[in-house]
Every structure is written in structure tokens, then in C-alpha cells.
Design a protein around this motif. Structure first.
Motif, short mmCIF file in Angstrom:
data_model
loop_
_atom_site.label_atom_id
_atom_site.label_comp_id
_atom_site.label_asym_id
_atom_site.label_seq_id
_atom_site.Cartn_x
_atom_site.Cartn_y
_atom_site.Cartn_z
N GLU A 51 -33.64 -17.67 9.87
CA GLU A 51 -32.88 -17.90 8.64
C GLU A 51 -31.74 -16.91 8.56
O GLU A 51 -31.90 -15.75 8.93
N GLY A 52 -30.62 -17.38 8.08
CA GLY A 52 -29.48 -16.54 7.84
C GLY A 52 -28.92 -16.86 6.47
O GLY A 52 -29.43 -17.74 5.77
N PHE B 20 -31.80 -22.68 25.47
CA PHE B 20 -32.28 -22.85 24.10
C PHE B 20 -31.12 -23.24 23.19
O PHE B 20 -30.18 -22.47 23.02
N ALA B 21 -31.21 -24.45 22.66
CA ALA B 21 -30.16 -24.96 21.78
C ALA B 21 -30.72 -25.08 20.36
O ALA B 21 -31.81 -25.63 20.17
N TYR B 22 -29.97 -24.55 19.41
CA TYR B 22 -30.40 -24.54 18.01
C TYR B 22 -29.38 -25.23 17.13
O TYR B 22 -28.17 -25.01 17.27
N SER B 23 -29.88 -26.01 16.21
CA SER B 23 -29.06 -26.58 15.16
C SER B 23 -28.98 -25.56 14.03
O SER B 23 -29.99 -24.95 13.66
N VAL B 24 -27.79 -25.37 13.50
CA VAL B 24 -27.58 -24.50 12.35
C VAL B 24 -27.48 -25.43 11.15
O VAL B 24 -26.48 -26.13 10.97
N LEU B 25 -28.53 -25.46 10.35
CA LEU B 25 -28.65 -26.42 9.25
C LEU B 25 -28.47 -25.75 7.90
O LEU B 25 -28.73 -24.55 7.75
N THR B 26 -28.10 -26.55 6.91
CA THR B 26 -28.12 -26.07 5.54
C THR B 26 -29.58 -25.72 5.21
O THR B 26 -30.50 -26.24 5.85
N PRO B 27 -29.83 -24.87 4.23
CA PRO B 27 -31.21 -24.48 3.92
C PRO B 27 -32.15 -25.65 3.65
O PRO B 27 -33.34 -25.58 3.96
N ASP B 28 -31.63 -26.76 3.13
CA ASP B 28 -32.49 -27.92 2.87
C ASP B 28 -32.67 -28.78 4.12
O ASP B 28 -33.41 -29.77 4.11
N LYS C 281 -30.62 -30.82 5.56
CA LYS C 281 -30.03 -32.16 5.48
C LYS C 281 -28.66 -32.28 6.14
O LYS C 281 -28.18 -33.38 6.35
N ARG C 282 -28.04 -31.13 6.47
CA ARG C 282 -26.70 -31.19 7.07
C ARG C 282 -26.59 -30.10 8.12
O ARG C 282 -27.05 -28.99 7.95
N GLU C 283 -25.97 -30.45 9.26
CA GLU C 283 -25.74 -29.48 10.32
C GLU C 283 -24.38 -28.83 10.14
O GLU C 283 -23.37 -29.52 10.02
N ARG C 284 -24.37 -27.51 10.16
CA ARG C 284 -23.14 -26.75 10.03
C ARG C 284 -22.55 -26.41 11.40
O ARG C 284 -21.36 -26.15 11.52
#
Length: 191
Positions: free
Chosen positions: A41-42, A106-114, A116-119
Motif C-alpha cells: 500500500e502507498g 514480477f509485474a504489479y498493478s497500481v490500483l486505486t484503494p478500492d 476499481k481503477r488502475e493508475r
């Protein structure tokens, strides 16, 4: 290539991903004892490994920023491009999940906290250049870039990699290492 619906692609996702994960093709990037982060988490985001369950929101994110990503992340028209199908996107996610499971990259999606959206995304991969333990690459959507999130994510990622990963010398192409320098280093390896 025949296009399949997104729903049909999701139904097919589990079995091929397991098959991809079972077939080693490259050496592991990290030791077997290393506990690879599966979330983080960031400020204003969460990280989750890329895989078939995120294919739709990942697709929406990168397709919203094709030209931006071709200039800032890949400097190529090969990815992303307008002709990516649902099936192509699913295959890419299965491949990412397979490499993650095999500990190759290692590939990571950076998502909104909920969630529902990839940043954007963060990729941790082997370095093709001697002297570096790994390469970390980051992209954010055009909207996130314009909002200043790119620099915030980069700063957070530097701290996260230093604190949570076993690498001593990490290459950050297009960031700590200018693209022209990185391209020259990788060209020497290929020569």
C-alpha cells in the motif's frame, strides 16, 4: 487472430495460467527463500500482482494512454497499440502471472484503494546489463502523469524496492538512467 469476448476469456483464464506457471523458461530472479511481496500500500494506491483477474482494468488503463506510454514507457509502437484484442490482453496477463509464479519477474498493478481503477504498473525484472541485480520500470496513465502521480509513484517505488527486495544495484531506465544511456548499454549486450 479470432477475437473472444472478455467474459469468455475470463472463463478460460484459470487453466492456461496454471499451465504457464508450471513450465519454467528462465532462471528465478530471487532466491527460493525470499518472500515475494504479493501486495503493498502507498498513498492513494495499492499494489496487486498482474494476472487474469485484472485484465479488464489493466486494458482500460493502458488503452487510455497508448501514445503517452509509447513515448514514456516503451518508446515503441509495439505496445500498447490500438489493435490489442481481449484475447491478446488475456494472454499477456497469463504470461505475467506465470512469470510471477515462476519467480522470473514480477509485474504489479497500481490500483486505486478500492481496486476499481488502475493508475499504472510497476515491473521488477532481471537486468540484461551486467552490474545490475534487477530492472524496475514504471508507467502511469496519461491522466495520472498529468496529475503528478508519476513522480510520487517513482519515489515510493524506490523506497519500496530498497526496503522489501534483496537487490543491491537496481537499474531504473528512463528515470535514474537516461533512456539513451540504457539503450546504449543494452545494445552493447546484444552485440
Amino acid at each position: 487472430m479470432k477475437r473472444i469476448t472478455f467474459a469468455a476469456a475470463l472463463l478460460l483464464a484459470a487453466m492456461p495460467c496454471a499451465a504457464i506457471a508450471a513450465e519454467p523458461t528462465a532462471p528465478a530472479l530471487v532466491a527460493p527463500a525470499f518472500a515475494v511481496p504479493t501486495s503493498a500500500e502507498g498513498p492513494g494506491f495499492v499494489l496487486r500482482p498482474l494476472g487474469p483477474d485484472l485484465v479488464k482494468i489493466d486494458f482500460v488503463a493502458y488503452m487510455s494512454s497508448v501514445e503517452h506510454l509509447q513515448q514514456t514507457f516503451t518508446r515503441s509502437t509495439e505496445w500498447p497499440h490500438a489493435g490489442i484484442s481481449d484475447a491478446d490482453a488475456l494472454l499477456d496477463m497469463q504470461a505475467e502471472a506465470g512469470r510471477f509464479a515462476r519467480r522470473e519477474s514480477f509485474a504489479y498493478s497500481v490500483l486505486t484503494p478500492d481496486g476499481k481503477r488502475e493508475r499504472g504498473c510497476i515491473y521488477v525484472a532481471p537486468s540484461p546489463v551486467a552490474g545490475y541485480d534487477a530492472v524496475v520500470r514504471i508507467w502511469v496513465t496519461k491522466a495520472e502523469y498529468d496529475a503528478g502521480f508519476d513522480k510520487a509513484l517513482e519515489a515510493w517505488a524506490h523506497t519500496w524496492i530498497a526496503a522489501k527486495w534483496p537487490f543491491k544495484n537496481v537499474a531504473w531506465p528512463g528515470r535514474d538512467i537516461p533512456w539513451a544511456t540504457w539503450d546504449a548499454l543494452t545494445a552493447k549486450k546484444g552485440a
